[in-house]
Design a protein around this motif. Structure first.
Motif, PDB file in Angstrom:
ATOM      1  N   GLU A   1      56.048  71.659  37.875  1.00  0.00           N
ATOM      2  CA  GLU A   1      56.676  71.184  39.107  1.00  0.00           C
ATOM      3  C   GLU A   1      55.835  70.095  39.780  1.00  0.00           C
ATOM      4  N   GLU A   2      54.513  70.265  39.767  1.00  0.00           N
ATOM      5  CA  GLU A   2      53.658  69.237  40.365  1.00  0.00           C
ATOM      6  C   GLU A   2      53.801  67.917  39.615  1.00  0.00           C
ATOM      7  N   THR A   3      53.764  67.972  38.300  1.00  0.00           N
ATOM      8  CA  THR A   3      53.892  66.745  37.519  1.00  0.00           C
ATOM      9  C   THR A   3      55.257  66.108  37.720  1.00  0.00           C
ATOM     10  N   GLU A   4      56.290  66.921  37.873  1.00  0.00           N
ATOM     11  CA  GLU A   4      57.630  66.369  38.129  1.00  0.00           C
ATOM     12  C   GLU A   4      57.698  65.695  39.500  1.00  0.00           C
ATOM     13  N   CYS A   5      57.012  66.248  40.487  1.00  0.00           N
ATOM     14  CA  CYS A   5      56.930  65.585  41.794  1.00  0.00           C
ATOM     15  C   CYS A   5      56.303  64.198  41.647  1.00  0.00           C
ATOM     16  N   ILE A   6      55.242  64.140  40.882  1.00  0.00           N
ATOM     17  CA  ILE A   6      54.564  62.861  40.667  1.00  0.00           C
ATOM     18  C   ILE A   6      55.483  61.879  39.951  1.00  0.00           C
ATOM     19  N   LEU A   7      56.208  62.363  38.947  1.00  0.00           N
ATOM     20  CA  LEU A   7      57.131  61.497  38.213  1.00  0.00           C
ATOM     21  C   LEU A   7      58.224  60.953  39.117  1.00  0.00           C
ATOM     22  N   ARG A   8      58.768  61.803  39.992  1.00  0.00           N
ATOM     23  CA  ARG A   8      59.811  61.328  40.919  1.00  0.00           C
ATOM     24  C   ARG A   8      59.268  60.219  41.813  1.00  0.00           C
ATOM     25  N   TRP A   9      58.014  60.394  42.263  1.00  0.00           N
ATOM     26  CA  TRP A   9      57.417  59.343  43.107  1.00  0.00           C
ATOM     27  C   TRP A   9      57.195  58.070  42.298  1.00  0.00           C
ATOM     28  N   LEU A  10      56.688  58.189  41.086  1.00  0.00           N
ATOM     29  CA  LEU A  10      56.448  57.005  40.263  1.00  0.00           C
ATOM     30  C   LEU A  10      57.728  56.237  39.963  1.00  0.00           C
ATOM     31  N   GLU A  11      58.850  56.943  39.874  1.00  0.00           N
ATOM     32  CA  GLU A  11      60.124  56.310  39.553  1.00  0.00           C
ATOM     33  C   GLU A  11      60.882  55.844  40.791  1.00  0.00           C
ATOM     34  N   SER A  12      60.333  56.058  41.983  1.00  0.00           N
ATOM     35  CA  SER A  12      61.025  55.665  43.210  1.00  0.00           C
ATOM     36  C   SER A  12      60.857  54.162  43.458  1.00  0.00           C
ATOM     37  N   PRO A  13      61.787  53.563  44.227  1.00  0.00           N
ATOM     38  CA  PRO A  13      61.722  52.113  44.467  1.00  0.00           C
ATOM     39  C   PRO A  13      60.420  51.698  45.162  1.00  0.00           C
ATOM     40  N   GLY A  14      59.890  50.575  44.745  1.00  0.00           N
ATOM     41  CA  GLY A  14      58.718  50.006  45.408  1.00  0.00           C
ATOM     42  C   GLY A  14      57.386  50.426  44.846  1.00  0.00           C
ATOM     43  N   VAL A  15      57.365  51.436  43.969  1.00  0.00           N
ATOM     44  CA  VAL A  15      56.085  51.896  43.414  1.00  0.00           C
ATOM     45  C   VAL A  15      55.592  50.897  42.372  1.00  0.00           C
ATOM     46  N   ARG A  16      54.301  50.586  42.431  1.00  0.00           N
ATOM     47  CA  ARG A  16      53.691  49.646  41.493  1.00  0.00           C
ATOM     48  C   ARG A  16      52.516  50.298  40.787  1.00  0.00           C
ATOM     49  N   LEU A  17      52.409  50.055  39.473  1.00  0.00           N
ATOM     50  CA  LEU A  17      51.258  50.525  38.713  1.00  0.00           C
ATOM     51  C   LEU A  17      50.069  49.609  38.992  1.00  0.00           C
ATOM     52  N   VAL A  18      48.945  50.196  39.328  1.00  0.00           N
ATOM     53  CA  VAL A  18      47.728  49.438  39.609  1.00  0.00           C
ATOM     54  C   VAL A  18      46.820  49.448  38.382  1.00  0.00           C
ATOM     55  N   GLU A  19      46.608  50.635  37.825  1.00  0.00           N
ATOM     56  CA  GLU A  19      45.785  50.773  36.623  1.00  0.00           C
ATOM     57  C   GLU A  19      46.408  51.855  35.753  1.00  0.00           C
ATOM     58  N   ILE A  20      46.270  51.710  34.432  1.00  0.00           N
ATOM     59  CA  ILE A  20      46.721  52.765  33.524  1.00  0.00           C
ATOM     60  C   ILE A  20      45.817  52.764  32.299  1.00  0.00           C
ATOM     61  N   ASP A  21      45.346  53.945  31.954  1.00  0.00           N
ATOM     62  CA  ASP A  21      44.483  54.135  30.797  1.00  0.00           C
ATOM     63  C   ASP A  21      45.331  54.778  29.695  1.00  0.00           C
ATOM     64  N   GLY A  22      45.876  53.972  28.800  1.00  0.00           N
ATOM     65  CA  GLY A  22      46.749  54.485  27.758  1.00  0.00           C
ATOM     66  C   GLY A  22      48.144  53.904  27.868  1.00  0.00           C
ATOM     67  N   GLU A  23      49.120  54.580  27.248  1.00  0.00           N
ATOM     68  CA  GLU A  23      50.509  54.124  27.243  1.00  0.00           C
ATOM     69  C   GLU A  23      51.405  55.164  27.904  1.00  0.00           C
ATOM     70  N   TRP A  24      52.436  54.662  28.575  1.00  0.00           N
ATOM     71  CA  TRP A  24      53.417  55.540  29.232  1.00  0.00           C
ATOM     72  C   TRP A  24      54.779  55.188  28.648  1.00  0.00           C
ATOM     73  N   CYS A  25      55.318  56.052  27.792  1.00  0.00           N
ATOM     74  CA  CYS A  25      56.589  55.751  27.132  1.00  0.00           C
ATOM     75  C   CYS A  25      57.316  57.046  26.790  1.00  0.00           C
ATOM     76  N   LEU A  26      58.637  56.937  26.587  1.00  0.00           N
ATOM     77  CA  LEU A  26      59.490  58.054  26.210  1.00  0.00           C
ATOM     78  C   LEU A  26      60.091  57.779  24.839  1.00  0.00           C
ATOM     79  N   PRO A  27      60.515  58.815  24.093  1.00  0.00           N
ATOM     80  CA  PRO A  27      61.160  58.596  22.801  1.00  0.00           C
ATOM     81  C   PRO A  27      62.430  57.763  22.948  1.00  0.00           C
TER      82      PRO A  27
END
Length: 566
Positions: A518-544
């Motif tokens: 549930e915590e990770t899903e909360c974070i995902l909802r925030w990341l997918e909300s309008p206006g959110v910008r990635l600042v740094e990422i270590d690795g890849e973020w992708c879905l099948p």
């Protein structure tokens, strides 16, 4: 001073004199903008006596989705000769003329009626509306009913009519529910239609008396905790504006019986101010999981989830487990109950002939095959009829369905559902629908969660209200730090400082290892909300590319329709 005698009009309309039309609709989906009516059922009653009934199928002008047919039992063949809504609507409007409308979750039904009226040149019905869901939540406690579904209320009031997602049958059940609720409302001195309508939204004396509990709560994002006189936490919530949210518990807008009951016990409200709304949401989940307040219904037992495990052995099988281990097995989940995990397992077995026995099977095992082999649902490796290499092809198909592409499972179970529906075996088809939904939802959820829990560190930002930025550090799917960067500040030093003080997170086995799902899903909802910008990422973020999300969308549409109806 002369006494003034009130008029009969001031006393209101006695409920025994009110003509109610209790109605129900079946539709092709949940949105009047995209879907249409397939059936109308209505019962006209006054003083407990049935005055008349109205019932008709409606040709929706297009195919009925298979999931809706499974839900309602209404097929394309049944509505082929039915009238269109423009032919039915005048008769229905005449039937409800001058009556008070009643429906279970009335907002759903009235939206479709208003949309039909607007589409065919009729004004919206001016009838007063009573919602049996709202009324039930006002007069019944959570000790009496676990929810306000029509089927639950019909059983509670011992209606001889069982709701079945057919319009007239459900309307008849709602009549019995309405009479039971009106009888209950009488104990609250509700005897007129006007009193009934205002009663549903009126705050209780306890709510009015305890409004002072919100006085010390600030206007800030954070978490609030209702506590009793002994300091026991009764309920935990979160808000972007703590003061406004806590104050709402003491107004007429709060109608949930269990929350009104909680307010009667509460003696104080404690608050924790958070830097951002996301931090408040995450902190709420962690606090609920730790304190397990009795008036919170969700998120209380994150540790009780279960997983579907494709075991790591010579001839793997599907097993339901409570723990994810570092054992090279493949896991699907988490599931909130063993039943849901078993449903997903059954759906997967429909597509892939894995063995279902629980005894160990090795290359040299020799014992008589079970009936599943005779049915063509298992290759009988226990009898030596399938080599490890041959069986491995089934295992790879199952692993791929769990982690990458759910299409084989979706196709296999959907074909079985269509066959059962064609044979009018709707109850069996609905069981398969639930099994398929359990598998697809779990696969889609795990794929989303796994995509972010593989990332060692991700920093993202969203605009704050004052022109600054909400900054969050996420490590392996867990919120490690949150802060608000002031307007005009240089981002690099701020992000560097925030990551330096962020919580250290150690990865573990499985798709969800550093935080609750549930915590990770909360974070995902925030990341997918309008206006959110990635600042740094270590690795890849992708879905099948062929992930389960595309199938989940179709399934969720059918279930949203059901939820809105009930």
């Amino acid at each position: 001073m002369d006494a003034v005698q009130g008029t009969l009009d001031e006393l209101g309309t006695p409920l025994s004199d009110v003509t109610f039309v209790v109605f129900d609709l079946e539709t092709t989906g949940g949105s009047p903008a995209e879907h249409t009516i397939t059936e109308i059922g209505a019962v006209k009653v006054r003083a407990g006596e049935v005055l008349g009934e109205f019932s008709t199928l409606v040709d929706p002008g297009g195919p009925i989705p298979p999931f809706i047919s499974v839900l309602t039992g209404i097929t394309d063949a049944m509505v082929m000769a039915a009238p269109r809504i423009e032919a039915v609507l005048p008769s229905f409007l005449e039937f409800i003329r001058g009556a008070t409308l009643v429906a279970h979750n009335a907002g759903f039904d009235t939206r479709f009626v208003k949309a039909a009226c607007a589409a065919h040149g009729y004004p919206p019905p001016p009838n007063p509306v009573v919602d049996t869901v709202d009324l039930a939540r006002r007069v019944l406690t959570r000790d009496e009913i676990s929810n306000a579904k029509l089927s639950t209320l019909a059983r509670f009031f011992r209606s001889p009519v069982e709701p079945c997602h057919r319009a007239l049958q459900d309307a008849r059940a709602t009549v019995d529910v309405l009479h039971g609720l009106i009888e209950r409302a009488g104990s609250f001195q509700v005897h007129t239609l006007e009193e009934l309508k205002s009663f549903v939204r009126a705050p209780t004396p306890e709510q009015q008396r305890k409004r002072h509990l919100a006085e010390s709560v600030p206007h800030a994002p954070g978490v609030y905790l209702f506590e009793d006189e002994r300091g026991e936490v009764l309920y935990i919530g979160k808000s972007t504006n703590l003061r406004n949210r806590v104050r709402s518990y003491f107004t007429a807008s709060e109608t949930r019986p269990r929350i009104r009951e909680m307010i009667g016990i509460a003696e104080r409200v404690r608050h924790i101010v958070c830097a951002t709304a996301l931090e408040a949401e995450v902190r709420e989940l962690r606090l609920i999981g730790g304190a397990k307040p009795r008036y919170n219904r969700r998120s209380r037992f994150p540790e009780k989830v279960v997983w579907l495990k494709l075991t790591a052995e010579a001839f793997p099988r599907l097993s339901i487990v409570r723990e994810v281990r570092d054992d090279d097995a493949t896991y699907l989940g988490p599931f909130s109950s063993t039943r849901l995990a078993d449903d997903a397992r059954t759906a997967l077995h429909e597509a892939v002939p894995l063995r279902q026995c629980t005894q160990p099977v090795g290359p040299r095992t020799r014992r008589a095959a079970c009936v599943l082999h005779e049915m063509g649902r298992c290759g009988a490796p226990c009898e030596g009829k399938e080599t490890p290499d041959e069986y491995a092809r089934h295992v790879e198909r199952a692993r791929r369905a769990m982690t990458l592409d759910a299409s084989p499972v979706f196709s296999a179970v959907s074909a079985r559902m269509e066959r059962l529906s064609a044979e009018q075996r709707y109850e069996e088809a609905s069981v398969d629908r639930d099994r398929l939904a359990s598998f697809v939802r779990a696969a889609a959820r795990m794929q989303r969660l796994g995509a972010i829990t593989r990332i060692p560190q991700l920093v993202a930002a969203s605009p704050a209200f004052d022109g600054g930025w909400d900054i969050h550090v996420i490590r392996y799917g867990r919120l490690a730090a949150a802060g608000v960067m002031p307007r005009g500040a240089h981002p690099k030093p701020f992000v560097a400082s925030l990551t330096a003080v962020a919580e250290a997170v150690i990865p573990g086995p499985g798709p969800v290892h550093a935080a609750s799902a549930e915590e990770t899903e909360c974070i995902l909802r925030w990341l997918e909300s309008p206006g959110v910008r990635l600042v740094e990422i270590d690795g890849e973020w992708c879905l099948p590319a062929h992930g389960a999300a595309r199938h989940k969308a179709r399934i969720d549409l059918a279930y949203r329709t059901q939820d809105m109806r009930r």
